[in-house]
Design an enzyme around this catalytic site. Structure first.
Site, mmCIF file in Angstrom:
data_model
loop_
_atom_site.group_PDB
_atom_site.id
_atom_site.type_symbol
_atom_site.label_atom_id
_atom_site.label_comp_id
_atom_site.label_asym_id
_atom_site.label_seq_id
_atom_site.Cartn_x
_atom_site.Cartn_y
_atom_site.Cartn_z
ATOM 1 C CG ASP A 1 93.872 50.668 60.739
ATOM 2 O OD1 ASP A 1 93.290 51.799 60.683
ATOM 3 O OD2 ASP A 1 94.151 50.114 61.736
ATOM 4 C CG ASP B 1 90.253 51.271 58.908
ATOM 5 O OD1 ASP B 1 91.001 52.617 59.085
ATOM 6 O OD2 ASP B 1 90.139 50.607 58.910
ATOM 7 C CG HIS C 1 84.643 50.371 65.293
ATOM 8 N ND1 HIS C 1 83.720 50.634 65.809
ATOM 9 C CD2 HIS C 1 84.972 49.210 64.556
ATOM 10 C CE1 HIS C 1 84.576 49.520 66.516
ATOM 11 N NE2 HIS C 1 84.838 48.297 65.690
ATOM 12 C CG ASP C 2 87.994 53.273 60.912
ATOM 13 O OD1 ASP C 2 87.899 53.497 62.261
ATOM 14 O OD2 ASP C 2 88.174 52.217 60.348
HETATM 15 C C1 BDR Z 1 89.258 50.480 65.282
HETATM 16 O O1 BDR Z 1 89.854 49.335 65.496
HETATM 17 C C2 BDR Z 1 90.129 49.325 63.907
HETATM 18 O O2 BDR Z 1 89.738 48.129 63.745
HETATM 19 C C3 BDR Z 1 88.955 49.508 63.157
HETATM 20 O O3 BDR Z 1 89.484 49.767 61.820
HETATM 21 C C4 BDR Z 1 88.965 51.298 63.665
HETATM 22 O O4 BDR Z 1 88.894 51.434 62.610
HETATM 23 C C5 BDR Z 1 87.665 49.568 66.211
HETATM 24 O O5 BDR Z 1 88.723 49.312 67.268
HETATM 25 CA CA CA Z 2 90.549 51.484 61.601
#
Ligand code: BDR
Ligand code: CA
Length: 320
Positions: free
Chosen positions: A12, A17, A250-251
């Protein structure tokens, strides 16, 4: 890894990402064969265009991008109002990425159909990496009873044991479509790695790291720096990290963990998803002490090596 690992990312796109896509598209150990998109950080149209723009930026415009679900599989929208509104000062994404916008169209085959047909025809292992709400994956599981069996490895960014971000108990990707997430964890995928906030909040990337990325002078280095700087600004505004002037990406940690599994520290547990309750909807219930007497269904990352993660970004983005 001796030969390149085939990979599909379901995303997303969003700033983190985008860094994940850059790392997957450029790392020499990986073969990113396609991207599927879902609503989440922004509406589907924006997450799709952001994904295409990211691949084009790093010279991988031949990788197809397939648009998927624009809303959760059961609900008509998120469980409640989001914590921040799009493009507000604390939004670490913004609707549009801070990179040039591409006008390349998405592939004509829709995401769920393409996922099912790609796995049906696969002759070698393809890792599936969902880093957004799990709506497309749940739809594939619902449409094709063998889908879970066909996927050799599933690496999910989502959830949190000690940490929530959208609510005190829930992480955004799981909260955004809790019924989809619940069905994916119950679907019987044989090799699941869950990378929750507990790990991603240990792999913080700093403003100084952004300066080093930008100094590489490559499209990926400059693009990743712009995306991560936006994240640091958003986090500084509302959810300061233990390391000053930093943010989780994160991703991208999921991609790093595929290439070098020891970048994260894992334990196996049973994971289920709570789908009701104003305070609990979207919570990943990780049974760390076996109270539910169910077999573990995932390896869960609880820690990560931030410096090795940043070193991988720098090394990979220096090359192109
Ligand atoms: C996740 O939520 C999204 O906002 C980020 O892209 C990540 O995948 C982190 O909580
Ligand atoms: Ca994401």
């Amino acid at each position: 890894m001796s030969e390149r690992r085939q990979l599909i990312i379901d995303c997303d796109t969003g700033t983190d990402d985008a860094v994940a896509l850059m790392l997957a598209a450029l790392h020499p150990a990986l073969d990113l064969i396609g991207v599927t998109t879902v609503f989440g950080n922004a509406p589907l149209e924006a997450t799709t265009i952001n994904s295409i723009s990211t691949l084009d930026l790093v010279g991988r415009g031949e990788i197809p991008v397939h648009a998927g679900l624009a809303r959760p599989i059961v609900r008509s929208a998120f469980p409640s109002q989001r914590r921040f509104t799009a493009d507000s000062a604390d939004d670490p994404h913004g609707t549009w990425l801070p990179i040039e916008r591409s006008d390349r169209p998405a592939a004509s085959t829709k995401a769920v159909e393409w996922l099912i047909e790609t796995y049906r025809a696969a002759t070698q292992p393809i890792t599936l990496m969902p880093i957004g709400p799990l709506s497309n994956i749940a739809a594939a599981v619902a449409l094709e009873p063998k889908f879970a069996e066909w996927v050799p490895q599933l690496i999910i960014m989502g959830g949190g044991h000690e940490v929530g971000n959208e609510t005190p108990s829930a992480e955004f990707n799981i909260w955004a479509d809790p019924e989809a997430a619940a069905s994916v964890f119950a679907a019987g995928f044989r090799d699941v790695l869950l990378v929750p906030l507990d790990a991603t909040h240990k792999a913080l990337v700093t403003r100084a790291d952004c300066t080093a990325l930008e100094a590489l002078g490559t499209p990926a280095g400059i693009g990743a720096a712009a995306c991560i700087q936006k994240r640091v600004a958003g986090y500084e505004y509302s959810q300061k990290m233990v390391v000053p002037e930093s943010a989780p990406v994160h991703d991208a940690l999921c991609v790093a963990a595929l290439v070098e599994p020891s970048i994260v520290t894992t334990r196996r547990h049973h994971v289920a998803v709570e789908v009701s309750g104003e305070l609990t909807v979207g919570r990943t219930v990780i049974d760390t002490h076996g109270r539910g007497r169910k077999e573990p269904n995932a390896a869960i990352a609880f820690n990560a090596d931030a410096r090795r993660f940043v070193a991988m970004l720098l090394e990979t983005f220096a090359a192109k």
